[in-house]
Design a protein around this motif. Structure first.
Motif, PDB file in Angstrom:
ATOM      1  N   ARG A 126       0.796  -1.190  -0.077  1.00 21.90           N
ATOM      2  CA  ARG A 126       0.064  -0.054   0.013  1.00 21.90           C
ATOM      3  C   ARG A 126       0.875   1.215  -0.110  1.00 21.90           C
ATOM      4  NH1 ARG A 126      -3.696  -2.665   3.735  1.00 21.90           N
ATOM      5  NH2 ARG A 126      -5.659  -3.439   2.548  1.00 21.90           N
ATOM      6  N   VAL A 127       0.476   2.159  -0.998  1.00 17.26           N
ATOM      7  CA  VAL A 127       1.242   3.355  -0.927  1.00 17.26           C
ATOM      8  C   VAL A 127       0.449   4.574  -0.845  1.00 17.26           C
ATOM      9  CG1 VAL A 127       2.974   2.456  -2.297  1.00 17.26           C
ATOM     10  CG2 VAL A 127       1.191   3.252  -3.436  1.00 17.26           C
ATOM     11  N   GLY A 128       0.722   5.749  -0.479  1.00 13.15           N
ATOM     12  CA  GLY A 128       0.066   6.913  -0.534  1.00 13.15           C
ATOM     13  C   GLY A 128       0.614   8.171   0.137  1.00 13.15           C
ATOM     14  N   GLY A 129       0.103   9.187   0.553  1.00 14.20           N
ATOM     15  CA  GLY A 129       0.750  10.510   0.926  1.00 14.20           C
ATOM     16  C   GLY A 129      -0.385  11.543   0.639  1.00 14.20           C
ATOM     17  N   ARG A 130      -0.053  12.783   1.394  1.00 12.13           N
ATOM     18  CA  ARG A 130      -0.812  13.855   1.226  1.00 12.13           C
ATOM     19  C   ARG A 130      -0.056  14.953   0.713  1.00 12.13           C
ATOM     20  NH1 ARG A 130      -3.462  14.971   7.168  1.00 12.13           N
ATOM     21  NH2 ARG A 130      -4.323  16.437   5.834  1.00 12.13           N
ATOM     22  N   ALA A 131      -0.509  15.684  -0.210  1.00 11.28           N
ATOM     23  CA  ALA A 131       0.358  16.763  -1.086  1.00 11.28           C
ATOM     24  C   ALA A 131       0.223  18.032   0.157  1.00 11.28           C
ATOM     25  CB  ALA A 131      -0.265  17.029  -2.251  1.00 11.28           C
ATOM     26  N   VAL A 132       1.140  18.631   0.072  1.00 15.94           N
ATOM     27  CA  VAL A 132       1.190  19.922   0.561  1.00 15.94           C
ATOM     28  C   VAL A 132       1.113  21.083  -0.298  1.00 15.94           C
ATOM     29  CG1 VAL A 132       2.618  21.607   2.263  1.00 15.94           C
ATOM     30  CG2 VAL A 132       2.987  19.162   2.464  1.00 15.94           C
ATOM     31  N   PHE A 133       0.055  22.068   0.393  1.00 14.61           N
ATOM     32  CA  PHE A 133      -0.178  23.187  -0.745  1.00 14.61           C
ATOM     33  C   PHE A 133      -0.021  24.464   0.102  1.00 14.61           C
ATOM     34  CE2 PHE A 133      -4.416  21.884   1.237  1.00 14.61           C
ATOM     35  CZ  PHE A 133      -4.891  23.210   1.745  1.00 14.61           C
ATOM     36  N   THR A 134       0.092  25.391  -0.784  1.00 14.21           N
ATOM     37  CA  THR A 134      -0.157  26.886  -0.022  1.00 14.21           C
ATOM     38  C   THR A 134      -1.331  27.672  -0.561  1.00 14.21           C
ATOM     39  OG1 THR A 134       2.405  26.975  -0.018  1.00 14.21           O
ATOM     40  CG2 THR A 134       1.239  29.020  -0.264  1.00 14.21           C
ATOM     41  N   ARG A 135      -1.960  28.436  -0.013  1.00 10.35           N
ATOM     42  CA  ARG A 135      -3.227  28.897  -0.023  1.00 10.35           C
ATOM     43  C   ARG A 135      -2.977  30.396  -0.594  1.00 10.35           C
ATOM     44  NH1 ARG A 135      -7.730  26.954   2.976  1.00 10.35           N
ATOM     45  NH2 ARG A 135      -7.883  25.584   1.267  1.00 10.35           N
ATOM     46  N   LEU A 136      -3.214  30.708  -1.762  1.00  9.66           N
ATOM     47  CA  LEU A 136      -2.901  32.236  -2.261  1.00  9.66           C
ATOM     48  C   LEU A 136      -4.171  32.872  -2.437  1.00  9.66           C
ATOM     49  CD1 LEU A 136      -0.273  31.633  -4.762  1.00  9.66           C
ATOM     50  CD2 LEU A 136      -0.158  32.235  -2.601  1.00  9.66           C
ATOM     51  N   LYS A 137      -4.409  34.215  -2.196  1.00  6.92           N
ATOM     52  CA  LYS A 137      -5.528  35.296  -2.224  1.00  6.92           C
ATOM     53  C   LYS A 137      -4.970  36.051  -3.481  1.00  6.92           C
ATOM     54  CE  LYS A 137      -9.284  37.726  -0.769  1.00  6.92           C
ATOM     55  NZ  LYS A 137     -10.433  37.324  -1.023  1.00  6.92           N
TER      56      LYS A 137
END
Length: 102
Positions: free
Chosen positions: A83-94
């Motif tokens: 089993r593989v997986g992960g969570r992507a990190v994001f930056t919120r821009l206005k």
């Protein structure tokens, strides 16, 4: 249309946008200068590959993690699986403003 992190986004002023993680502090100003297409309602400018002089000014509102993406690797006949997986990190821009090309 602006490019960030190898992905293209259609943006308007006042819009909130999640892009791939950028190494910026919360509340700082970010300039996205890879504008691929610009339109003011009357004139359309297509970049070759980018529109010279156009940029998008945005404010960083923080970062977060997206939903978990799960996958499964399976080898036939031996029944081996991982089993593989992960969570992507994001930056919120206005998006604060879109600067027109000269």
């Amino acid at each position: 249309m602006v490019e960030s992190g190898g992905k293209q986004y259609k943006v308007t002023e006042g819009q909130t946008l999640d892009v791939d993680h950028l190494n910026v502090e919360d509340g700082s100003t970010v300039e996205l200068d890879r504008v691929l297409f610009f339109s003011d309602g009357q004139n359309d400018v297509i970049g070759k590959p980018v529109v010279e002089g156009a940029k998008v000014v945005a404010k960083a509102e923080g970062s977060g993690m997206g939903e978990k993406v799960r996958g499964l690797r399976f080898k036939a006949k031996s029944r081996a699986h991982t089993r593989v997986g992960g969570r992507a990190v994001f930056t919120r821009l206005k998006i604060e403003s879109i600067v027109a090309p000269k």
